[in-house]
Design an enzyme around this catalytic site. Structure first.
Site, PDB file in Angstrom:
ATOM      1  N   ARG A  37      -7.049  16.648   2.785  1.00 47.68           N
ATOM      2  CA  ARG A  37      -5.960  15.033   3.067  1.00 47.68           C
ATOM      3  C   ARG A  37      -4.642  15.501   2.565  1.00 47.68           C
ATOM      4  O   ARG A  37      -3.355  14.821   1.984  1.00 47.68           O
ATOM      5  CB  ARG A  37      -6.191  13.482   2.743  1.00 47.68           C
ATOM      6  CG  ARG A  37      -5.674  12.547   3.708  1.00 47.68           C
ATOM      7  CD  ARG A  37      -5.633  11.150   2.429  1.00 47.68           C
ATOM      8  NE  ARG A  37      -4.870  10.001   2.921  1.00 47.68           N
ATOM      9  CZ  ARG A  37      -4.635   8.836   2.462  1.00 47.68           C
ATOM     10  NH1 ARG A  37      -3.866   9.425   1.571  1.00 47.68           N
ATOM     11  NH2 ARG A  37      -3.669   8.396   3.787  1.00 47.68           N
ATOM     12  N   ASP A  60       1.018  -1.453  -0.026  1.00 48.50           N
ATOM     13  CA  ASP A  60      -0.167  -0.155  -0.175  1.00 48.50           C
ATOM     14  C   ASP A  60       0.851   1.255   0.012  1.00 48.50           C
ATOM     15  O   ASP A  60       2.438   1.061  -0.520  1.00 48.50           O
ATOM     16  CB  ASP A  60      -1.207  -0.152   0.909  1.00 48.50           C
ATOM     17  CG  ASP A  60      -2.472   0.321   0.956  1.00 48.50           C
ATOM     18  OD1 ASP A  60      -2.382   1.617   1.388  1.00 48.50           O
ATOM     19  OD2 ASP A  60      -3.191   0.624   0.389  1.00 48.50           O
ATOM     20  N   LYS A 119      -4.455  -1.028  -6.644  1.00 54.04           N
ATOM     21  CA  LYS A 119      -5.400  -0.302  -5.722  1.00 54.04           C
ATOM     22  C   LYS A 119      -5.477   0.640  -5.950  1.00 54.04           C
ATOM     23  O   LYS A 119      -4.503   1.163  -5.554  1.00 54.04           O
ATOM     24  CB  LYS A 119      -4.991  -0.790  -4.060  1.00 54.04           C
ATOM     25  CG  LYS A 119      -6.105  -0.032  -3.027  1.00 54.04           C
ATOM     26  CD  LYS A 119      -5.917  -0.095  -1.995  1.00 54.04           C
ATOM     27  CE  LYS A 119      -6.958  -0.232  -1.279  1.00 54.04           C
ATOM     28  NZ  LYS A 119      -6.925  -0.273   0.755  1.00 54.04           N
ATOM     29  N   TRP A 120      -6.261   0.699  -6.968  1.00 51.31           N
ATOM     30  CA  TRP A 120      -6.383   2.771  -7.315  1.00 51.31           C
ATOM     31  C   TRP A 120      -7.155   3.358  -6.627  1.00 51.31           C
ATOM     32  O   TRP A 120      -8.904   3.386  -6.337  1.00 51.31           O
ATOM     33  CB  TRP A 120      -7.360   2.409  -8.769  1.00 51.31           C
ATOM     34  CG  TRP A 120      -7.041   3.293  -9.374  1.00 51.31           C
ATOM     35  CD1 TRP A 120      -7.596   4.651  -9.395  1.00 51.31           C
ATOM     36  CD2 TRP A 120      -6.657   4.208 -10.708  1.00 51.31           C
ATOM     37  NE1 TRP A 120      -8.138   5.760 -10.021  1.00 51.31           N
ATOM     38  CE2 TRP A 120      -6.969   4.971 -10.923  1.00 51.31           C
ATOM     39  CE3 TRP A 120      -5.752   3.159 -11.270  1.00 51.31           C
ATOM     40  CZ2 TRP A 120      -6.486   5.406 -12.623  1.00 51.31           C
ATOM     41  CZ3 TRP A 120      -5.135   3.665 -12.733  1.00 51.31           C
ATOM     42  CH2 TRP A 120      -5.405   5.503 -13.262  1.00 51.31           C
ATOM     43  N   ASP A 121      -6.980   4.161  -4.856  1.00 49.58           N
ATOM     44  CA  ASP A 121      -7.608   5.066  -4.614  1.00 49.58           C
ATOM     45  C   ASP A 121      -7.726   6.443  -5.046  1.00 49.58           C
ATOM     46  O   ASP A 121      -7.558   6.923  -6.086  1.00 49.58           O
ATOM     47  CB  ASP A 121      -6.444   5.577  -3.305  1.00 49.58           C
ATOM     48  CG  ASP A 121      -7.134   4.739  -1.971  1.00 49.58           C
ATOM     49  OD1 ASP A 121      -8.706   5.388  -2.226  1.00 49.58           O
ATOM     50  OD2 ASP A 121      -6.389   4.733  -1.026  1.00 49.58           O
ATOM     51  N   HIS A 122      -8.107   6.895  -4.450  1.00 53.38           N
ATOM     52  CA  HIS A 122      -9.814   8.270  -4.652  1.00 53.38           C
ATOM     53  C   HIS A 122      -9.675   8.961  -3.810  1.00 53.38           C
ATOM     54  O   HIS A 122     -11.071   9.254  -2.936  1.00 53.38           O
ATOM     55  CB  HIS A 122     -10.600   8.321  -5.338  1.00 53.38           C
ATOM     56  CG  HIS A 122     -10.848   9.885  -6.206  1.00 53.38           C
ATOM     57  ND1 HIS A 122     -11.689  10.227  -5.861  1.00 53.38           N
ATOM     58  CD2 HIS A 122     -11.150   9.965  -7.941  1.00 53.38           C
ATOM     59  CE1 HIS A 122     -12.163  11.258  -6.236  1.00 53.38           C
ATOM     60  NE2 HIS A 122     -11.793  11.278  -7.543  1.00 53.38           N
ATOM     61  N   CYS A 153     -10.468   1.985  -5.117  1.00 58.53           N
ATOM     62  CA  CYS A 153     -11.448   2.525  -4.206  1.00 58.53           C
ATOM     63  C   CYS A 153     -10.829   3.897  -3.839  1.00 58.53           C
ATOM     64  O   CYS A 153     -10.131   4.075  -4.599  1.00 58.53           O
ATOM     65  CB  CYS A 153     -10.034   1.998  -2.821  1.00 58.53           C
ATOM     66  SG  CYS A 153      -9.905   2.847  -1.328  1.00 58.53           S
ATOM     67  N   ASP A 205     -13.061   1.518   4.405  1.00 58.72           N
ATOM     68  CA  ASP A 205     -12.345   1.606   4.825  1.00 58.72           C
ATOM     69  C   ASP A 205     -12.480   1.667   5.853  1.00 58.72           C
ATOM     70  O   ASP A 205     -11.330   0.839   7.155  1.00 58.72           O
ATOM     71  CB  ASP A 205     -11.557   3.118   4.711  1.00 58.72           C
ATOM     72  CG  ASP A 205     -11.083   3.932   3.819  1.00 58.72           C
ATOM     73  OD1 ASP A 205     -10.569   2.957   2.939  1.00 58.72           O
ATOM     74  OD2 ASP A 205     -10.409   4.921   3.588  1.00 58.72           O
TER      75      ASP A 205
END
Length: 675
Positions: A389, A314, A420-423, A459, A481
């Site tokens: 953030r 991660d 794992k493609w986060d936003h 994600c 989460d």
């Protein structure tokens, strides 16, 4: 007039004058389409012809509710044709400067999909304020269910009567958001998982949107949805077109489970996954930003020992990323932490028989990053407004080539099987959500085309982007989460109405949940994570030998059961006690099933209601036996059937009467296998 039928659903469309959906719902059988059976009376103080709710309703035809096109002046059907289970209707504005082509598809599973495409046939630019899809629902559909939520508490249900007026839910996050309405359901009052007729719509779109229900004093009620457009966001030059997202509409005569009975097979047929789904270990809650080859190598060893099949590194691997306040956008491996790149870790992961995955957040940029210093013009809104953030949003239309090159370089250099493609933030920039979402879809499609072996997880701060628009481009959703099993029980239950379990990531977390601080028993955590795309979010090097043994047994059980879990029919019982949940998965031939009895809190009575198993074959006998870690109970004696270890009874008895429930303490789960 057209009549489409599939899987117990009828769609009747009248294409005379203004094309209108006359019926969408239960199968009508063979009907005489020439009979005037759908024509209503003309009430006093109204237009002097029967009111028709067209595909593009507007004031021009007497519809004073929310129109399909703001400032629309009435469209007339110019042409309609039928191909297989799809109807295509072409309509034109009175001055012929605007043309709308509407597609209505009724799938073999009984799922109705509708979308419009508007083309500018005039000589001047058109600024499009809105273009939505509306469908009629009957008067008995007078109770609404939709969803709200917040970070780590997504898809929280809310119910209300449908009164005169509009109940409208809007998303202005640049993504669906944690409070996404998700699925709007209108049904007979008191409908549940197993009872009542319901009509539901979902907008297959990952950007700003609105979805609503409206009951008019004039008579008709509708469900509608469309992309929420900012003023001036869509401008069509002569010859230009705008296509709406698909509206996915579903009817069920047997409650909410009936929606899943249509949606899950349709999704599985149109967005197939590679099976079996691997058991994942994600490093986030295990190490956070503490990236060290020795530590992560030991974690990989521990993961392999219990049976993990995919190891995902991660956030924290790229240049300068020691916390969440810097370096987003600099997608190269940090050579101070990884002097030999990621190769040593990947080699160790592969040597232990696991695939390797990597976390990325390509749509975002840190103000403190090399990319921001080199390309400040790539930051949306010029960096105005607050950070979220400690990051801002990257303009994908400007940074598209750069992102495709950087991600392609990573996937070419390293044997990565999973992204794992986060936003992790809302856009907060008006007028960009449409182009940003379209660019995201294009980027994902390009990567999938170039690297078809790489799976991608959607994600977005957890579960803030779970929708059927992005689903064809991804292989997994990170459901939330939070790994707290108490919260996860509700989140997974409601998300699973729309999305089949094999697409929904559910992980075993630490004994003390990192998000809520709540302590939960290992058996409860294991049972909760069993259903779905299973994984682990825990530093296994700190687990006790007994905990590791229980986890290894759980993974072995999951692998044995996942052909059932990832292909079967999802069922949920309606319980008179909200502290008790019963849910399960039944094989397509109904010969095999797994159920969970879950206690969320203190029961309402000393003796809880029986465990009823919906969906079984009434004429088949099943042997019911407990599996997994035994739950904690508070009872002087268990029910005799459970004390004996198993019981064999007909499916009709198990569904209608059920088995006496053991007295589980709060936050426990009993797993039962039926075969």
């Amino acid at each position: 007039m057209f009549h489409l039928r599939a899987a117990g659903v009828s769609l009747v469309l009248d294409t005379r004058g203004t094309a209108s959906v006359l019926h969408w719902g239960p199968d009508l059988g063979d009907i005489d389409l020439s009979a005037p059976a759908f024509v209503p009376a003309v009430p006093p103080s109204s237009i002097d012809v029967p009111l028709r709710l067209s595909l593009l309703p507007s004031l021009a035809e007497g519809w004073s509710g929310r129109p399909a096109i703001e400032n629309g002046h009435g469209f007339r059907t110019a042409e309609a044709h039928h191909q297989d289970q799809t109807l295509v209707v072409r309509s034109a504005s009175p001055d012929a400067t605007q043309e709308v082509v509407t597609e209505l598809e009724l799938t073999p599973q009984g799922v109705l999909r509708v979308r419009h495409r508007l083309t500018n046939r005039g000589d001047h630019e058109i600024v499009l304020p809105s273009l939505d899809v509306l469908l009629p629902i009957p008067a008995e559909a007078s109770e609404l269910l939709d969803f709200t939520g917040l970070w780590s508490h997504e898809r929280s249900p809310q119910r209300a009567p449908l009164r005169h007026g509009i109940w409208s839910r809007e998303s202005r996050h640049g993504r669906p958001g944690h409070d996404d309405a998700f699925l709007m359901v209108a049904g007979e009052p008191g409908f549940g998982f197993r009872r009542g007729r319901v009509w539901a719509v979902h907008l297959a779109w990952s950007g700003d949107k609105r979805i609503w229900a409206e009951r008019s004093a004039l008579g008709p009620s509708v469900l509608g949805a469309g992309e929420l457009l900012a003023p001036g966001e869509i401008r069509l030059a002569p010859g230009g077109s705008y296509e709406t997202p698909w509206l996915v509409a579903v009817f069920s005569g047997s409650g909410l489970d009936g929606l899943s009975d249509r949606l899950h097979p349709w999704i599985r047929a149109t967005s197939p996954l590679s099976l079996p789904r691997p058991v994942v270990l994600n490093t986030w809650e295990a190490v956070y930003f503490h990236h060290d080859l020795t530590v992560l190598g030991q974690l990989a060893d521990a993961a392999a020992e219990v049976g993990v099949e995919r190891f995902v590194l991660d956030d924290g691997w790229f240049t300068g990323r020691r916390d969440d306040r810097r370096a987003l956008g600099d997608w190269s491996v940090d050579d101070t932490v990884w002097p030999d790149g990621l190769h040593p870790l990947i080699s160790r992961v592969h040597a232990r028989g696991m695939e390797f995955g990597l976390w990325v957040e390509p749509e975002m940029i840190s103000p403190d990053s090399r990319l921001a210093r080199d390309h400040p013009d790539w930051i949306l809104d010029g960096g105005a407004g607050p950070t979220w953030r400690w990051q801002r949003t990257l303009d994908l239309t400007r940074a598209y080539d750069h992102l495709l090159e950087r991600l392609s370089a990573l996937l070419s250099e390293y044997p990565i099987a999973f992204l794992k493609w986060d936003h992790n933030r809302d856009l907060l920039t008006p007028g960009v959500a449409h182009r940003q979402t379209r660019a995201l879809y294009r980027l994902l499609a390009a990567l999938k085309d170039a690297f078809p072996h790489v799976e991608i997880e959607s994600c977005a701060s957890g579960g803030a982007r779970i929708d059927l628009g992005i689903l064809p481009l991804v292989d997994r959703f990170w459901t939330s989460d939070t790994n707290d099993p108490l919260d996860r029980q509700s989140i997974q239950r409601w998300t699973g109405i729309l999305v089949p379990p094999e697409y929904l990531g559910g992980h075993l977390g630490d004994g003390v949940a990192h998000v809520t601080g709540r302590t939960s028993a290992l058996g409860f955590r294991l049972a909760t994570a069993l259903f779905g795309s299973a994984g682990i979010e825990w530093n296994l090097t700190r687990a006790s030998p007994q905990e590791k043994a229980d986890i290894a047994a759980w993974i072995a059980e999951h692998k044995r059961l996942r052909p059932l879990l990832h292909s079967g029919r999802v069922v949920r019982a309606d319980s008179p006690d909200p502290a008790h949940l019963v849910h399960g998965v039944i094989a397509p031939d109904r010969a095999h099933a797994v159920f969970a009895l879950v206690t969320l809190g203190t029961p309402a009575a000393a003796l809880p209601p029986p465990i009823r198993f919906p969906g079984l074959d009434p004429d088949r006998s099943y042997t019911v036996r407990p599996i997994g870690v035994p739950p904690r109970t508070m009872q002087d004696a268990p029910p005799p059937w459970l004390a004996a270890g198993e019981v064999t009874l007909p499916g009709r008895f198990l569904s209608e009467v059920g088995l006496p429930a053991p007295l589980l303490t709060p936050e426990q789960a009993l797993l039962l296998e039926l075969a």
